[in-house]
Design an enzyme around this catalytic site. Structure first.
Site, short mmCIF file in Angstrom:
data_model
loop_
_atom_site.label_atom_id
_atom_site.label_comp_id
_atom_site.label_asym_id
_atom_site.label_seq_id
_atom_site.Cartn_x
_atom_site.Cartn_y
_atom_site.Cartn_z
N SER A 8 -5.17 -7.34 -3.52
CA SER A 8 -3.78 -7.50 -3.99
C SER A 8 -3.61 -8.87 -3.91
CB SER A 8 -2.98 -6.86 -3.27
OG SER A 8 -2.22 -7.44 -4.09
N HIS A 33 -6.12 -6.59 -7.37
CA HIS A 33 -5.11 -5.53 -7.35
C HIS A 33 -4.14 -6.95 -8.24
CE1 HIS A 33 -3.17 -1.67 -6.48
NE2 HIS A 33 -2.73 -3.18 -6.45
N ASP A 35 0.08 -6.60 -9.36
CA ASP A 35 1.14 -5.58 -8.68
C ASP A 35 2.00 -6.20 -9.90
OD1 ASP A 35 0.14 -4.38 -6.19
OD2 ASP A 35 0.57 -5.77 -5.74
N MET A 37 5.48 -5.55 -12.14
CA MET A 37 6.93 -5.06 -10.79
C MET A 37 7.81 -5.65 -11.82
SD MET A 37 6.53 -5.33 -6.28
CE MET A 37 4.95 -5.47 -5.81
N HIS A 66 -1.41 -2.38 -11.13
CA HIS A 66 -0.47 -1.33 -10.50
C HIS A 66 0.24 -1.84 -11.49
CE1 HIS A 66 1.23 -0.40 -7.05
NE2 HIS A 66 1.31 0.87 -7.97
N MET A 68 4.30 -1.34 -10.78
CA MET A 68 5.32 -0.56 -10.76
C MET A 68 6.32 -0.67 -12.39
SD MET A 68 4.34 -0.91 -6.91
CE MET A 68 2.59 -2.45 -7.55
N MET A 137 0.05 6.13 -2.58
CA MET A 137 0.70 4.88 -2.20
C MET A 137 0.97 5.16 -0.22
SD MET A 137 1.48 2.56 -4.19
CE MET A 137 2.44 1.08 -2.58
N ASP A 175 -2.89 1.83 -0.67
CA ASP A 175 -2.60 0.50 -0.93
C ASP A 175 -1.26 0.99 -0.22
OD1 ASP A 175 -1.42 -1.74 -2.57
OD2 ASP A 175 -0.59 -0.17 -3.92
N GLY A 197 -3.51 -6.85 0.70
CA GLY A 197 -2.80 -7.84 0.10
C GLY A 197 -2.24 -8.70 1.62
C1 DX5 Z 1 2.88 -2.99 -2.36
C2 DX5 Z 1 2.20 -3.64 -3.92
C3 DX5 Z 1 0.45 -3.62 -2.60
C4 DX5 Z 1 0.99 -4.86 -2.07
C5 DX5 Z 1 0.38 -4.25 -0.67
O1 DX5 Z 1 4.49 -2.23 -3.47
O2 DX5 Z 1 1.19 -1.72 -4.97
O3 DX5 Z 1 -1.05 -3.62 -3.50
O4 DX5 Z 1 0.65 -5.82 -2.24
O5 DX5 Z 1 0.35 -5.59 0.05
P1 DX5 Z 1 -0.07 -4.82 1.79
O6 DX5 Z 1 -1.65 -5.23 1.75
O7 DX5 Z 1 0.26 -6.22 2.90
O8 DX5 Z 1 0.79 -4.00 2.51
ZN ZN Z 2 -0.05 -2.19 -5.87
#
Ligand code: DX5
Ligand code: ZN
Length: 217
Positions: A8, A33, A35, A37, A66, A68, A137, A175, A197
């Protein structure tokens, strides 16, 4: 199927993003990946289609978006045009999930649905036929580096049973808080794709860390 690893970029250093991507790509990352947001669906803001379109020039890897964001239906075309191969939105963020899954497939991308920790697998029963991926999640979405929620194992087993019976080609992705302590247990429970990530980009050598986790699977 072989288990996939999706680093990620949320935890990557964007001041040297080309190097960071090359590093995990050379180490055998399967997907990247991404993210997205919006500061509304989750209390954090990242990037939109412009940045993803620029990143697209750096790597041929599968771009696993992904989303969000609230009202994801307003933006899926833009993310597809930016070069996302897979688009996953949150069930909690839209009223018409079935329609949106169909729309993402019409755009030529793989369609995924994500669920927050409070949403039961049961909620996927009537849309599982339209899903190419289910993202369970394992933390509350919004930030990297959070603690894994153990209840996820049971949800993965439930998702596995639903998918095996109804749509065996659908993938299960997990994730949040994934790393060496739970990666193998997750794949044993039925996970196909591990998002990581902070485990990968928080390591002094992300490529070596990716290889090390792969060797544990
Ligand atoms: C969080 C994201 C993840 C994030 C995970 O909302 O969707 O993709 O990067 O991070 P780690 O692997 O550090 O938990
Ligand atoms: Zn994610």
């Amino acid at each position: 199927m072989a288990k996939l690893i999706a680093p990620s970029l949320l935890s990557a250093d964007f001041a040297r993003i080309a190097d960071q991507i090359a590093d995990v790509q050379n180490a055998g990352a399967d997907w990247l990946h991404l993210d997205v947001m919006d500061g509304r669906f989750v209390p954090n803001i990242t990037w939109g289609p412009k940045i993803i379109g620029d990143l697209r020039k750096l790597s041929p890897l599968v771009f696993d978006a992904h989303l969000m964001i609230e009202e994801p239906e307003r933006y899926v075309e833009d993310f597809r045009e930016a070069g996302c191969d897979r688009i996953t939105f949150h069930l909690e963020a839209t009223t018409h999930a079935q329609r949106l899954l169909t729309r993402i497939r019409e755009l030529g991308a793989k369609a995924g649905v994500a669920i927050c920790p409070q949403t039961p697998i049961l909620m996927l029963e009537d849309i599982i036929d339209e899903c190419d991926l289910v993202l369970v999640m394992s933390v509350n979405p919004g930030f990297g580096g959070q603690k894994f929620i153990p209840r996820t194992f049971e949800k993965v087993r439930q998702a596995r049973a639903l998918i095996d019976g109804r749509n065996p080609l659908c993938l299960i992705e997990v994730d949040g808080g994934v790393g060496e302590r739970n990666a193998r247990e997750l794949t044993d429970a039925g996970v196909d794709v591990l998002v990581m990530g902070s485990t990968i980009f928080g390591a002094s050598d992300p490529g070596a860390e990716l290889r090390r986790i792969r060797s544990l699977l």
